[in-house]
Structures are given as structure tokens and as C-alpha cells.
Motif scaffolding. Structure first.
Motif, PDB file in Angstrom:
ATOM      1  N   ILE A   6     -29.191 -20.719  13.810  1.00 36.50           N
ATOM      2  CA  ILE A   6     -29.333 -22.227  14.029  1.00 36.50           C
ATOM      3  C   ILE A   6     -27.983 -23.104  14.279  1.00 36.50           C
ATOM      4  O   ILE A   6     -27.558 -24.119  14.857  1.00 36.50           O
ATOM      5  CB  ILE A   6     -30.034 -22.184  12.567  1.00 36.50           C
ATOM      6  N   THR A   7     -26.724 -22.189  13.254  1.00 37.04           N
ATOM      7  CA  THR A   7     -26.067 -22.673  12.947  1.00 37.04           C
ATOM      8  C   THR A   7     -24.733 -21.940  13.825  1.00 37.04           C
ATOM      9  O   THR A   7     -23.567 -23.228  13.967  1.00 37.04           O
ATOM     10  CB  THR A   7     -25.450 -23.052  11.168  1.00 37.04           C
ATOM     11  N   GLY A   8     -24.725 -21.093  14.386  1.00 37.85           N
ATOM     12  CA  GLY A   8     -23.742 -20.834  14.767  1.00 37.85           C
ATOM     13  C   GLY A   8     -22.211 -20.019  14.000  1.00 37.85           C
ATOM     14  O   GLY A   8     -21.446 -19.697  14.695  1.00 37.85           O
ATOM     15  N   VAL A   9     -22.951 -20.220  13.434  1.00 43.82           N
ATOM     16  CA  VAL A   9     -22.049 -19.808  11.615  1.00 43.82           C
ATOM     17  C   VAL A   9     -22.818 -18.697  11.805  1.00 43.82           C
ATOM     18  O   VAL A   9     -23.619 -19.122  10.600  1.00 43.82           O
ATOM     19  CB  VAL A   9     -21.451 -21.211  10.881  1.00 43.82           C
ATOM     20  N   THR A  10     -21.422 -17.654  11.064  1.00 45.10           N
ATOM     21  CA  THR A  10     -22.189 -16.413   9.816  1.00 45.10           C
ATOM     22  C   THR A  10     -21.306 -16.497   8.833  1.00 45.10           C
ATOM     23  O   THR A  10     -20.155 -16.927   8.178  1.00 45.10           O
ATOM     24  CB  THR A  10     -21.769 -15.407  10.664  1.00 45.10           C
ATOM     25  N   PRO A  11     -21.844 -16.706   7.289  1.00 43.42           N
ATOM     26  CA  PRO A  11     -22.026 -17.151   6.413  1.00 43.42           C
ATOM     27  C   PRO A  11     -20.923 -16.003   5.158  1.00 43.42           C
ATOM     28  O   PRO A  11     -20.347 -15.847   4.323  1.00 43.42           O
ATOM     29  CB  PRO A  11     -22.933 -17.003   5.114  1.00 43.42           C
ATOM     30  N   GLU A  12     -21.274 -14.673   6.343  1.00 47.50           N
ATOM     31  CA  GLU A  12     -20.381 -13.774   5.724  1.00 47.50           C
ATOM     32  C   GLU A  12     -19.290 -13.614   6.077  1.00 47.50           C
ATOM     33  O   GLU A  12     -18.699 -12.870   4.337  1.00 47.50           O
ATOM     34  CB  GLU A  12     -20.720 -12.301   6.938  1.00 47.50           C
ATOM     35  N   LEU A  13     -18.107 -14.147   6.593  1.00 51.84           N
ATOM     36  CA  LEU A  13     -16.776 -14.604   6.192  1.00 51.84           C
ATOM     37  C   LEU A  13     -16.120 -15.371   5.038  1.00 51.84           C
ATOM     38  O   LEU A  13     -15.694 -14.772   4.344  1.00 51.84           O
ATOM     39  CB  LEU A  13     -16.455 -15.098   7.554  1.00 51.84           C
ATOM     40  N   TRP A  14     -17.027 -16.126   4.248  1.00 50.49           N
ATOM     41  CA  TRP A  14     -16.673 -17.374   3.337  1.00 50.49           C
ATOM     42  C   TRP A  14     -17.614 -16.489   2.323  1.00 50.49           C
ATOM     43  O   TRP A  14     -17.077 -15.973   0.589  1.00 50.49           O
ATOM     44  CB  TRP A  14     -17.315 -18.549   3.258  1.00 50.49           C
ATOM     45  N   LEU A  15     -18.526 -15.561   2.040  1.00 44.44           N
ATOM     46  CA  LEU A  15     -18.556 -14.865   0.817  1.00 44.44           C
ATOM     47  C   LEU A  15     -18.122 -13.641   0.912  1.00 44.44           C
ATOM     48  O   LEU A  15     -17.754 -13.014  -0.472  1.00 44.44           O
ATOM     49  CB  LEU A  15     -20.157 -13.910   1.447  1.00 44.44           C
ATOM     50  N   GLU A  16     -16.688 -13.036   2.215  1.00 55.74           N
ATOM     51  CA  GLU A  16     -17.011 -11.842   2.161  1.00 55.74           C
ATOM     52  C   GLU A  16     -14.754 -12.893   1.489  1.00 55.74           C
ATOM     53  O   GLU A  16     -14.781 -12.797   0.331  1.00 55.74           O
ATOM     54  CB  GLU A  16     -16.095 -11.248   2.753  1.00 55.74           C
ATOM     55  N   TYR A  17     -14.550 -14.079   1.986  1.00 56.11           N
ATOM     56  CA  TYR A  17     -13.504 -14.600   1.424  1.00 56.11           C
ATOM     57  C   TYR A  17     -13.680 -14.411  -0.464  1.00 56.11           C
ATOM     58  O   TYR A  17     -12.877 -14.132  -1.060  1.00 56.11           O
ATOM     59  CB  TYR A  17     -13.060 -15.602   2.211  1.00 56.11           C
TER      60      TYR A  17
END
Length: 370
Positions: free
Chosen positions: A342-353
Motif C-alpha cells: 500500500i505505501t511502498g515503504v517497509t517498516p522493518e528498517l526503522w524497527l531495526e533502527y
């Protein structure tokens, strides 16, 4: 290891009503630590834009307020104003919108409803932040003056974060206006003239005059733009977009602000994610599409990263709703990443950060509380 609790969405009788579900949240051991007769307790809500129709109903906030006070806490309902000129831009606008949406400050909350950054949105102080982007950020004074914090988040998709939940609500929702501008400063708005039909719907949302009309033609002045995203949220033609290079720094800035907020809170915090009416638009939009997954209930934890990780996994593993954007994007099946589609964005990057920064951890025990 922290625990993430799930209160299921189904209600097969009065013992599983929304009132009962809120009671189940308040019975969680980690939540009970927030309740003290000598300590104030800020309850952060999401007030949506007028026109957005899937916001959390006032009964959620009012039930939390009443039950917390019955338990001996001193609750106050809080939120912050928006950067763009929508229906929550100033203290006056925010209170007016709250009343329109059914949040009666006097009768419902005994007048205990206060903006985190005050009526001006600028009552706060600069605090040093860890991480590679901000250096520091301005937190609303109510956050640092209160004894404990509960964050109630309406989970939705979000165009820059992937989804909005505990981390976003904590990191962006308790800042002063200047603090919000600081995390938005890494963004750049791109105007696609070929997509614009000069409808001027975005013009009232711009607080700086960066978007204006020259006769019948829309004009965008990037030098005047404060990156508030008002034009982005309101444009019906995707003529305003965000340059992709700024998205990861924005996500990291939100995480750093959330980390700073928790580091400067006087007492404990608890996070409650409502996976009900999960729409493709966040509460910042002046409209909302229909939800794209069924109501899954409530996820609660004293760890915002654990709460958000479980939330993300539940959305992914849920079936999509027929006729919604999930069907349009062909991600109706269980296990399909609806958020990224839907967004073209994965939350995994900021969750890892967030893990690296010490905000919390995705490693948690998952407990069914009801």
C-alpha cells in the motif's frame, strides 16, 4: 524480555464489549505500574482531521479516563497540533475539532484535556537526542511534567513510516511545533506539474504560502515550503510527492524523537495499539478509505517496538478485505505484506533502527490476554 498482549477483536457477548476489552488492558501487570494516586498520568490520543471517518471513537478515551481515575490515577488526555493548516493546526482549531468529533472536554474528561505543547503548540524544551539525525528535539512540556504515559494509537497505514502505531505516535505526537518541523526537515516535497489539474484543494492546507494560485495556475515555491505535508495529504492527484531519499532519515528521526521522549519521561509508559478500522490513510488525512483488514483487536505492551512489531506481523498475516485497496493491489492473502504494497515503504528498517537505539526490541513473548 518484554511481553506483547493481544486482546482479540471478536465480541461474543457483553463480557467482550469494548468496555470489557479496555478493562482487560488495565488488568495487565505492566499497565498497573502506571497507576498511582500521587502521580499524574498522560493519556496520548490521536485526534484526526475533520473528514477522516475511521478515528477511534471517544468512548475509547473516555472509558480509559474513567477507569483510570476509578483505579486512583490522575489522568489527563493529551495530543498535539498539526503542522499544516488543517482542522488541528492551532490550539483553538484542535479544541473545536475535538468537540465536533465527540470529545466533550468538560463533561467527559472533567476538563482534563490538555495539549502536549500548550495552546500555542510551543510550550516545551529542547532535549539532546541520540542517533544520527536530530541531535536534539523539542518535547512538549506536558510530557516531561507528567508522571507516567499511556499512548493510545489508532493503527493505520502511513505513507512514510509504512504504518502508524506506538512509535510514530510517541515520536511525532508529543513534540512542539518546532520539534515536528525538526523531524520533517529531512523531507523534500516534489511538485509534478503534469499531474496537477489546478483544483487548488491543497492551497488552504499550506501554512507558509509555498502553494498558491497565480490566476488559474497553481504555483509551488520550494524555498517557502516547511515540509508540513499538508499539500501531500490533501492532493487528489498525487501531484505532490515526497522525494524517496528523505524517507529513511524521516523514519529514523521519528525513532530518535520517540527515544528522547521516553528518556525524559519521569515515570513508566505503556502502549496500546488498536487494530480496528485499519485504513490506508493515517489520521492526518482529511478523508479515509475503507479498512483493508478485519478488526483484529488490541495489542498492548510496555515496549513500543514490541507492540509495533507484533502489529506489523498481525497485519501481514491477516486476510485482506474484499473491495478494499488490498484487493486492488492483489494482496488479499494471509502472509502478504499489505503495508509495503500500500505505501511502498517497509517498516522493518526503522524497527531495526529502534532496536539499535535501545527504544525496544522485536524479541518478545506474545500473550493472549482475552
Amino acid at each position: 524480555m518484554s511481553r506483547a498482549y493481544w486482546i482479540k477483536g471478536r465480541a461474543k457477548g457483553i463480557h467482550q464489549s469494548i468496555i470489557a476489552k479496555i478493562g482487560a488492558v488495565l488488568d495487565i501487570d505492566e499497565m498497573a505500574k502506571l497507576i498511582s494516586p500521587e502521580r499524574s498520568l498522560a493519556v496520548k490520543i490521536n485526534l484526526s482531521e475533520i473528514g477522516y471517518s475511521h478515528y477511534l471513537h471517544p468512548i475509547v478515551a473516555s472509558t480509559f479516563f474513567e477507569k483510570l481515575r476509578e483505579a486512583g490515577a490522575q489522568p489527563v488526555i493529551t495530543d498535539s497540533c498539526s503542522l499544516f493548516k488543517g482542522s488541528r493546526h492551532t490550539g483553538y482549531d484542535w479544541v473545536h475539532t475535538a468537540l465536533i468529533q465527540g470529545f466533550s472536554t468538560g463533561e467527559t474528561f472533567d476538563s482534563q484535556m490538555m495539549l502536549a505543547g500548550g495552546y500555542t503548540g510551543e510550550e516545551g524544551k529542547f532535549y539532546v537526542a541520540e542517533g544520527r539525525n536530530l541531535g536534539g528535539v523539542e518535547l512538549g512540556s506536558l510530557l516531561t511534567d507528567t508522571g507516567a504515559l499511556m499512548v493510545l494509537s489508532h493503527v493505520t497505514a502511513h505513507p512514510l513510516m509504512g504504518f502508524a502505531g506506538a512509535t510514530y505516535n510517541l515520536g511525532a505526537g508529543l513534540l512542539t511545533g518546532t520539534g515536528k518541523l525538526r523531524i520533517h526537515s529531512v523531507l523534500e516535497i516534489v511538485y509534478h506539474r503534469e499531474r496537477c489539474d489546478n483544483c487548488a484543494l491543497c492551497v488552504p492546507y499550506c501554512p507558509t504560502g509555498a502553494v498558491s494560485m497565480d490566476g488559474d495556475a497553481l504555483v509551488f515555491d520550494s524555498e517557502m515550503c516547511n515540509k508540513c505535508l499538508g499539500c501531500f495529504f490533501s492532493c487528489p492527484n498525487s501531484a505532490m510527492t515526497v522525494r524517496p531519499e528523505g524517507i529513511v532519515p524521516f523514519q529514523e528521526s521519528v525513532v530518535e524523537a520517540a527515544h528522547t521522549a521516553l528518556a525524559n519521561l519521569r515515570g513508566p509508559a505503556f502502549f496500546v495499539n488498536f487494530l480496528t478500522s485499519v485504513t490506508p490513510q493515517s489520521d492526518d488525512y482529511p478523508f479515509s478509505d475503507i479498512p483493508f483488514i478485519p478488526d483484529l483487536g488490541i495489542v498492548a505492551s510496555d515496549d513500543p517496538v514490541a507492540a509495533d512489531w507484533v502489529t506489523y506481523q498481525m497485519i501481514t498475516r491477516s486476510p485482506g478485505i474484499s473491495g478494499s485497496v488490498a484487493e486492488a493491489l492483489n494482496v488479499l492473502g494471509k502472509g502478504e505484506d499489505k503495508i509495503t504494497a500500500i505505501t511502498g515503504v517497509t517498516p522493518e528498517l526503522w524497527l531495526e533502527y529502534a532496536q539499535q537505539l535501545g527504544l525496544g526490541s522485536v524479541e518478545c513473548d506474545f500473550v493472549a490476554a482475552q
